[in-house]
Design an enzyme around this catalytic site. Sequence first.
Site, PDB file in Angstrom:
ATOM      1  N   ASP A   1      -2.441   5.093  -3.596  1.00  0.00           N
ATOM      2  CA  ASP A   1      -2.859   6.209  -2.740  1.00  0.00           C
ATOM      3  C   ASP A   1      -1.710   7.186  -2.540  1.00  0.00           C
ATOM      4  OD1 ASP A   1      -5.439   5.454  -2.452  1.00  0.00           O
ATOM      5  OD2 ASP A   1      -5.301   4.839  -0.348  1.00  0.00           O
TER       6      ASP A   1
ATOM      7  N   LYS B   1     -16.325   5.014  -8.845  1.00  0.00           N
ATOM      8  CA  LYS B   1     -14.996   4.609  -8.371  1.00  0.00           C
ATOM      9  C   LYS B   1     -15.234   3.420  -7.446  1.00  0.00           C
ATOM     10  CE  LYS B   1     -11.179   6.202  -5.457  1.00  0.00           C
ATOM     11  NZ  LYS B   1     -10.562   7.357  -4.805  1.00  0.00           N
ATOM     12  N   TRP B   2     -14.865   2.241  -7.899  1.00  0.00           N
ATOM     13  CA  TRP B   2     -15.179   0.979  -7.209  1.00  0.00           C
ATOM     14  C   TRP B   2     -13.979   0.599  -6.353  1.00  0.00           C
ATOM     15  CZ3 TRP B   2     -19.284  -2.688  -9.075  1.00  0.00           C
ATOM     16  CH2 TRP B   2     -19.280  -3.892  -8.377  1.00  0.00           C
ATOM     17  N   ASP B   3     -14.108   0.813  -5.058  1.00  0.00           N
ATOM     18  CA  ASP B   3     -12.979   0.618  -4.143  1.00  0.00           C
ATOM     19  C   ASP B   3     -13.044  -0.763  -3.484  1.00  0.00           C
ATOM     20  OD1 ASP B   3     -10.691   1.324  -2.765  1.00  0.00           O
ATOM     21  OD2 ASP B   3     -11.517   3.150  -1.886  1.00  0.00           O
TER      22      ASP B   3
ATOM     23  N   TRP C   1       0.835  -1.190   0.000  1.00  0.00           N
ATOM     24  CA  TRP C   1       0.000   0.000   0.000  1.00  0.00           C
ATOM     25  C   TRP C   1       0.889   1.267   0.000  1.00  0.00           C
ATOM     26  CZ3 TRP C   1      -0.694   3.913   3.753  1.00  0.00           C
ATOM     27  CH2 TRP C   1      -1.698   4.831   3.425  1.00  0.00           C
TER      28      TRP C   1
END
Length: 767
Positions: free
Chosen positions: A577, A505-507, A227
């Site tokens: 991110d 926006k498919w998180d 991440w």
Amino acid sequence: MIAEVARMIGRGTNAGTFCAAAKHRRKLRFIVLLCIAFGSTHLPLFAEGQSNAALIHFDSQAQVFRMDTADMSYVFGINEKKQLQAIYWGKRLSSADTFAMPHSDPGVSSFESSTNTTRQEFVGWGGGLYVEPDLKVTFPDGNRDLVLEYVSHRIDGNQLTILLKDISREVYVELQYQIDASTGVLTRSAQVHNRTSAPLTVEEIASATWNLPHGTDYRLRYLTGRWAGEWSLREQIVQPGKTILESRRGSTGAQNNPWFAIDKNGSNDQEYGDVWFGALGWSGSWQISIEQDATEQVRVTGGPNRFDFGYRLAPGEHLQSPDFYAGYSRDGIGGASRLLHRFEISNILPHAPSPKLRPILYNSWEATEFKVDEAGQEALAEKAASIGIERFVVDDGWFGQRSSDHAGLGDWYVNPVKFPHGLKPLIDKVHSLGMDFGLWVEPEMVNPDSDLYRKHPDWTLNFTGRPRTEGRNQLMLNLARPDVRAYVFQSLDKLLNENDIAFLKWDYNRNWSEPGWPAVAPEDEKKVYIAYIQNLYSILDELRTKHPHVEIESCSGGGSRVDLGIMYYTDEVWPSDNTDAFDRLLIQDGFTYAYAPGVMMAWVTDSPTWVNKRSLSLEYRFLSSMQGSLGVGANLNNWKPEDFATAKKMVTQYKQIRETVQRGSLYRLISPQKGSEQSVTESVSEDQRHAVAFAFLHSSQMLYPFPTIYLRGLKTDAMYRIDALDGKLSKNLPPVASGAFWMEHGVDVELRGDFQAAAFRLEIVER
Ligand code: DGJ
């Protein structure tokens, strides 16, 4: 013989016939997967023999299949043991070349038998196999031996289907090959059919094995990360043994990405040398093994992850593997990634071969986090519109009781306090400002603090009586369950029916844990690894069919779900991110080894960044993001008038170069890898009329100038005008010169200081 086999295995049911017809449509993968869900009894019928084929030829005397495109040939044959044996994969051969019938390798010793040393295309675990198998099954009587033999084949244009069968049991495997004429990218998959009278368990299924030419001087490139630190490019020498790239996380993951490239270590660079590359189209747990066996043969085998796998196939059922794509380039790793980008644009993305250009979007996440409301979003929308933004996206926080990441996931109704009149007033406002409207969702998750979980605690992945591990205070819904699939689809369908939404926006913000499915028989629980992903794809497909104007971004807390499977249903992806524009240079560089720059959403965010507390100029941040699909994610409430002026200018410039960046050919002129002080990328439009280059300097030292930039991919004799996007071109350059001039003489830019950036574009001028 072939007709006999066709009779033997029987004609399909209605569902099976539907599957066969559907093969000629682009939605092949989804339909085939759907057929599994329907328990179809379809098996391929190969009674008609070979039809005319432009790209695929079968030499019936030599028993050799040959696939050719402009730059590549792929050849394999049927040996005397009825095994499919690899012969050649590399630079295009002459059409005059012929091949002898392949003969299996005799084996090296009693320890290295022929089964292992023969380079097989697809091999079952049986007959003393020690290399990575493509298929491993267990029969109810305890037999685990599976030896596959060629039965028949069929060629349909650019598709080849081969039927294999076990030497004694009614287990069939249908191997599918599809060749793309323009890129030479091959798509391979396998479908295993249980025609015995009892259930069997598939313990391993690969989509394909790719055999590289004999040789030992190989280097593997792959992508790793975590991440906020995704897309780190790594390389290692291929040595005896096995390297496993994988995800056991239930989804693609960031730790490895399902992509590989192998070149000749001694003789390759960015633009020259043989490269064999591939990518798996699967968004669940996956595995690619790169194995150099005891005889130094290198083979690459990939498919769903074998760890904790076990798929019970009842009599008459079949299981389809995902697609495994692979290609070859003589033009180095740069050439390999350009082929893959072109393939993604022409074959994978929604609306391929002409996917829509990405609009410039604004997203409020870094500005507001969960504090979204009607007034605040409208104020941001006004500011976004003033710089030329085309799409306004409301991120997390608009629904249920969502005021932090502790609650609300699963409750997909508009929060009545934040949006007392629903989303309509905001959407109308966004439209009146000339933008379309997008919304964040995370449909596969549930917070324990939600109405949904209180009502359906059994809807999550879990093992009965065991703890449920939370990630970001949320649990995974078990999308494999029909009721969960229906709920998720209906929630999104309702949202799209009731609101004029152009973009989701498919998180997806956690990995799997306790992957149990207590509602089904214990022996079927592990089907969750396949059934979940099938339902994910089928929801996406159904939503797209019902709401064809809606575009979707795949996001997974950043870039944890980017693969050619999800990209079939989504128009763009969120790579990380980490929006620090300097870190992004490396992230974007790594990303584009596998995926096209046009799908790579890149926001301009605030400085100093939350990530590294690094300060960067607004120009630098824009130029970094303009190498992909431009977005803005800064808090516009804090911008000064001069920031708006800069942003407006750069948004206008991006609109002029957008097509070249998003659809053009990418050249890495100076790589940011290995701590380089500089990096330069160039994009050239398909017709070579336009080019744009971006240059970045980390920090000047000792008065050294920025290296001259030697462009690539231009037409040598055409004349191109050069224009700076930001005035940092050397004053000694002519305004117009030939493609040869810009490629051989090069371009100098005036970059000095720390974290400096420049960009310029070229356009053909008619003489
Ligand atoms: C993770 C995403 O990557 C972010 O962009 C943002 O959408 C948050 N989730 C919202 O929870």
